[in-house]
Motif scaffolding. Structure first.
Motif, PDB file in Angstrom:
ATOM      1  N   LYS A   1       3.805   3.248 -28.009  1.00  0.00           N
ATOM      2  CA  LYS A   1       4.177   4.219 -26.981  1.00  0.00           C
ATOM      3  C   LYS A   1       4.072   5.643 -27.530  1.00  0.00           C
ATOM      4  O   LYS A   1       4.551   5.931 -28.625  1.00  0.00           O
ATOM      5  N   ALA A   2       3.462   6.527 -26.761  1.00  0.00           N
ATOM      6  CA  ALA A   2       3.358   7.939 -27.105  1.00  0.00           C
ATOM      7  C   ALA A   2       4.263   8.720 -26.166  1.00  0.00           C
ATOM      8  O   ALA A   2       4.021   8.762 -24.956  1.00  0.00           O
ATOM      9  N   ILE A   3       5.318   9.350 -26.701  1.00  0.00           N
ATOM     10  CA  ILE A   3       6.275  10.074 -25.864  1.00  0.00           C
ATOM     11  C   ILE A   3       6.695  11.367 -26.560  1.00  0.00           C
ATOM     12  O   ILE A   3       6.353  11.615 -27.722  1.00  0.00           O
ATOM     13  N   ASP A   4       7.452  12.187 -25.852  1.00  0.00           N
ATOM     14  CA  ASP A   4       8.105  13.375 -26.413  1.00  0.00           C
ATOM     15  C   ASP A   4       7.155  14.247 -27.224  1.00  0.00           C
ATOM     16  O   ASP A   4       7.364  14.491 -28.424  1.00  0.00           O
TER      17      ASP A   4
ATOM     18  N   ILE B   1       6.284  -0.110 -30.675  1.00  0.00           N
ATOM     19  CA  ILE B   1       6.180   0.922 -31.706  1.00  0.00           C
ATOM     20  C   ILE B   1       6.117   2.254 -30.959  1.00  0.00           C
ATOM     21  O   ILE B   1       5.304   2.416 -30.053  1.00  0.00           O
ATOM     22  N   THR B   2       6.969   3.189 -31.313  1.00  0.00           N
ATOM     23  CA  THR B   2       7.020   4.475 -30.617  1.00  0.00           C
ATOM     24  C   THR B   2       6.676   5.600 -31.582  1.00  0.00           C
ATOM     25  O   THR B   2       7.221   5.681 -32.675  1.00  0.00           O
TER      26      THR B   2
ATOM     27  N   VAL C   1      -0.940  16.173 -30.013  1.00  0.00           N
ATOM     28  CA  VAL C   1       0.267  16.658 -29.349  1.00  0.00           C
ATOM     29  C   VAL C   1      -0.138  17.457 -28.111  1.00  0.00           C
ATOM     30  O   VAL C   1      -1.289  17.857 -27.952  1.00  0.00           O
ATOM     31  N   GLY C   2       0.826  17.700 -27.219  1.00  0.00           N
ATOM     32  CA  GLY C   2       0.523  18.348 -25.952  1.00  0.00           C
ATOM     33  C   GLY C   2       0.768  19.836 -25.912  1.00  0.00           C
ATOM     34  O   GLY C   2       0.492  20.487 -24.906  1.00  0.00           O
TER      35      GLY C   2
END
Length: 273
Positions: free
Chosen positions: A188-191, A266-267, A216-217
């Motif tokens: 998972k790709a978050i934050d 997996i995050t 990254v964003g």
């Protein structure tokens, strides 16, 4: 929709490398303008292509008017706000005879789509596992068809990985169905992390440790890159600066994943210092 512009022979452009190339060819590059508040490319390209040739870079700027009839005679560049709309009163006119536009890179995946390969809506490239195999048995993806890279070294590394696994697939005549496992784990790709490649790993099929690349964003300063196995943090690495134009990575260790009981997710995320 992202407009960077440079004015050079006298002209106006967005792309840093093209700005340097046009300078080599005798053009006078007046400015490079980019609509985002950060550069979409590598820091070294700004230094080597712009700073070394005294070419100005304007972030959060875009072209709002192009002048001329039979050919270009000038452009108007203005600052943009957080909504990417021009701010009245910030307009600057440049006399120039050339305008170069760069609108970003998108992977070419017509063949992938025709083959019903599952696609990542963020990268516009295939979704792959740790071996760079797609959801279609025996179809592997790597390089810029998978996601746009900033360094050719990463393309070469992925090509070697995909080629090796494709060769093993043919040699062993076995794909996913022959190696079914309950240890297929989503990443998972978050934050702040926009996406990861790969997006899943099959722990049983991992050939040693696996590199997970991501972008990254936004521009982040003094943040940590963290990796969690379920809710347990296993990596917490501080980075002074991270930006969308430069790819990041973490390494997943096979022994650590295999020994983790009940691994479901997996995050990969960013956390404030």
């Amino acid at each position: 929709e992202i407009l960077r512009c440079l004015v050079g022979s006298e002209m106006c452009i967005r792309d840093r490398i093209m700005a340097r190339r046009m300078t080599f060819e005798g053009a006078e590059v007046k400015v490079v303008a980019e609509v985002m508040p950060y550069s979409g490319g590598l820091k070294r390209n700004i230094v080597q292509c712009l700073d070394d040739y005294d070419i100005p870079l304007l972030l959060s700027h875009t072209v709002i008017d192009i002048e001329g009839k039979d050919r270009l005679t000038g452009v108007v560049i203005a600052e943009v706000g957080p909504d990417r709309k021009p701010i009245p009163g910030t307009e600057v006119h440049y006399d120039c005879d050339t305008l170069l536009l760069s609108c970003g890179l998108i992977p070419e995946n017509e063949l992938s789509k025709q083959a019903d390969v599952a696609m990542n809506p963020v990268t516009n490239g295939p979704l792959v596992d740790e071996s760079l195999e797609t959801n279609i048995d025996g179809v592997f993806a790597c390089g810029n068809v998978l996601h746009v890279h900033d360094l050719v070294d990463y393309v070469s590394e992925e090509a070697a990985t995909a080629g090796k696994n494709a060769a093993l697939y043919v040699k062993n005549n076995c794909g996913k169905d022959a190696q079914k496992s309950d240890k297929v784990v989503e990443i998972k790709a978050i934050d702040g992390v926009r996406y990861t490649v790969p997006s899943v790993v099959n722990v049983d099929r991992m050939d040693g440790d696996s590199i997970v690349r991501f972008r990254v964003g936004d521009v982040y300063k003094n943040h940590y890159v963290s990796v969690y196995l379920n809710d347990e943090r296993i990596l917490h690495r501080k980075k002074q600066v991270m930006a969308p134009g430069e790819m990041e990575n973490v390494v997943l260790k096979k022994d650590q994943l295999a020994a983790f009981d009940g691994l479901n997710t997996i995050t990969v995320k960013l956390e404030e210092a």
